[in-house]
Design a protein around this motif. Sequence first.
Motif, PDB file in Angstrom:
ATOM      1  N   SER A 243     -14.845  36.453  -6.127  1.00 36.81           N
ATOM      2  CA  SER A 243     -13.673  37.231  -5.713  1.00 36.81           C
ATOM      3  C   SER A 243     -12.613  37.149  -6.801  1.00 36.81           C
ATOM      4  O   SER A 243     -12.752  36.425  -7.787  1.00 36.81           O
ATOM      5  N   ASN A 244     -11.532  37.908  -6.616  1.00 35.74           N
ATOM      6  CA  ASN A 244     -10.435  37.935  -7.578  1.00 35.74           C
ATOM      7  C   ASN A 244      -9.218  37.143  -7.091  1.00 35.74           C
ATOM      8  O   ASN A 244      -8.094  37.362  -7.554  1.00 35.74           O
ATOM      9  N   GLN A 245      -9.441  36.220  -6.160  1.00 33.01           N
ATOM     10  CA  GLN A 245      -8.340  35.394  -5.685  1.00 33.01           C
ATOM     11  C   GLN A 245      -7.844  34.484  -6.817  1.00 33.01           C
ATOM     12  O   GLN A 245      -8.598  34.091  -7.696  1.00 33.01           O
ATOM     13  N   LYS A 246      -6.572  34.155  -6.766  1.00 37.52           N
ATOM     14  CA  LYS A 246      -5.999  33.305  -7.813  1.00 37.52           C
ATOM     15  C   LYS A 246      -6.426  31.851  -7.648  1.00 37.52           C
ATOM     16  O   LYS A 246      -6.706  31.163  -8.632  1.00 37.52           O
ATOM     17  N   ARG A 247      -6.450  31.373  -6.415  1.00 41.38           N
ATOM     18  CA  ARG A 247      -6.882  29.999  -6.152  1.00 41.38           C
ATOM     19  C   ARG A 247      -8.050  30.057  -5.176  1.00 41.38           C
ATOM     20  O   ARG A 247      -7.920  30.577  -4.078  1.00 41.38           O
ATOM     21  N   ILE A 248      -9.176  29.503  -5.636  1.00 42.40           N
ATOM     22  CA  ILE A 248     -10.424  29.624  -4.876  1.00 42.40           C
ATOM     23  C   ILE A 248     -10.894  28.224  -4.488  1.00 42.40           C
ATOM     24  O   ILE A 248     -10.937  27.319  -5.330  1.00 42.40           O
ATOM     25  N   PRO A 249     -11.242  28.026  -3.220  1.00 43.40           N
ATOM     26  CA  PRO A 249     -11.758  26.709  -2.807  1.00 43.40           C
ATOM     27  C   PRO A 249     -13.162  26.483  -3.361  1.00 43.40           C
ATOM     28  O   PRO A 249     -13.981  27.404  -3.445  1.00 43.40           O
ATOM     29  N   ILE A 250     -13.443  25.241  -3.694  1.00 41.69           N
ATOM     30  CA  ILE A 250     -14.748  24.878  -4.234  1.00 41.69           C
ATOM     31  C   ILE A 250     -15.097  23.474  -3.773  1.00 41.69           C
ATOM     32  O   ILE A 250     -14.215  22.610  -3.666  1.00 41.69           O
ATOM     33  N   LEU A 251     -16.377  23.260  -3.498  1.00 46.31           N
ATOM     34  CA  LEU A 251     -16.853  21.954  -3.096  1.00 46.31           C
ATOM     35  C   LEU A 251     -17.117  21.135  -4.359  1.00 46.31           C
ATOM     36  O   LEU A 251     -18.031  21.425  -5.133  1.00 46.31           O
ATOM     37  N   HIS A 252     -16.298  20.113  -4.568  1.00 50.49           N
ATOM     38  CA  HIS A 252     -16.386  19.311  -5.777  1.00 50.49           C
ATOM     39  C   HIS A 252     -16.409  17.837  -5.416  1.00 50.49           C
ATOM     40  O   HIS A 252     -15.469  17.327  -4.796  1.00 50.49           O
ATOM     41  N   GLU A 253     -17.529  17.169  -5.775  1.00 48.05           N
ATOM     42  CA  GLU A 253     -17.702  15.737  -5.513  1.00 48.05           C
ATOM     43  C   GLU A 253     -17.485  15.394  -4.049  1.00 48.05           C
ATOM     44  O   GLU A 253     -16.832  14.417  -3.697  1.00 48.05           O
ATOM     45  N   GLY A 254     -18.031  16.229  -3.170  1.00 42.94           N
ATOM     46  CA  GLY A 254     -18.019  15.962  -1.738  1.00 42.94           C
ATOM     47  C   GLY A 254     -16.765  16.371  -1.006  1.00 42.94           C
ATOM     48  O   GLY A 254     -16.669  16.152   0.212  1.00 42.94           O
ATOM     49  N   LYS A 255     -15.806  16.962  -1.683  1.00 41.71           N
ATOM     50  CA  LYS A 255     -14.584  17.397  -1.003  1.00 41.71           C
ATOM     51  C   LYS A 255     -14.173  18.774  -1.513  1.00 41.71           C
ATOM     52  O   LYS A 255     -14.573  19.204  -2.607  1.00 41.71           O
ATOM     53  N   ILE A 256     -13.377  19.473  -0.712  1.00 37.14           N
ATOM     54  CA  ILE A 256     -12.954  20.831  -1.049  1.00 37.14           C
ATOM     55  C   ILE A 256     -11.663  20.773  -1.852  1.00 37.14           C
ATOM     56  O   ILE A 256     -10.671  20.174  -1.431  1.00 37.14           O
TER      57      ILE A 256
END
Length: 347
Positions: A243-256
């Motif tokens: 998507s073109n959202q500015k801040r995107i959630p991502i699963l990183h090292e077991g946390k969002i």
Amino acid sequence: MFEFHWPWFGLLLPLPLLLPLLWRERRAQPKEEQLEGERITLLHPHLDELKAAYQARRPRRQLAGWLHRVLLYLLWVGLVLALMRPQWLVPHTEISAPGYDLMLAVDASHSMDALDFTVEGRQVSRMQVVKGVMSRFIDERAGDRIGLIIFGSGAYVLAPLTIDRAAVQMLLDRVVPSIAGGSTALGDAVALGVKKLRDRPPGSRVMILIADGDNTAGNFQPLEAATLARMAGVRIYVIGVGSNQKRIPILHEGKIEYWDDLTMDEDTLQRLANITGGAYFRATDTRALEEISRRIAELEKTETETRTAFVPEPLYRWPLALSLLALLALGLFPEGRRRFIVRQASS
């Protein structure tokens, strides 16, 4: 067709024939050179009775010695033949029906863990969307040869072009983000796909590229690789994921976490598709797969191919069984070796 995989080990077969020559050379040495300990003198007050008590039965005419030698030769021949790896080549013919050559290139970088899609009110990752989209596409490509490339920090062939769609589907289901590295070698994936497709007959060379558009690693730039694809006659259909959202959630090292560098570069993906004569689609477009299938159907199918491969069937167990039988026979005739040595010493 029969053959030995390692025929040069057959040079070991005549080795036992050299042993009698070495034995004769040893016997030809002067008796003075023998060790003094080999000369034994037995003093006994009743030597005749002692000799009668330990009198061994005289062997039949050299039969035990020859039998022992034959069994040793059989043991050696069986071991050498097993070492030569005999095998029977069974012809296996594969007939492929007319179809298309489709190479799937799937982004497996860390950015595919981004949670910028929503299905039935819950967040799903980009990789989950890709698997859902491509699973339906693979199921519909009966008769086509499909290959699979994954790319992250590097590009790797996970499955060569094959008509076994179930195998490709199984491999795709096991792909997880970051399995090929955290970066995105988009240009290398395109170049690798071109390399695998250029040997196929022209007219049906198709690559389906699933990526988020950012090239952060590798030796090839995406547009340079697209130029190579156009020269090789490979059409690239691109499916943009993200998507073109500015801040995107991502699963990183077991946390969002929320990152601001996960936006999708649609401009690069569109230019890449246009250079090769393909098209660009969004992963959320339900008509994307139908349109890709329709455009692929307009291409020329590859003619039927017939390939014959010889599958080796190992036969080493038979000479090995011969060696085991010879070894068993040697155990059944324990007197053979002693009589053979006694005969050689008395001669």
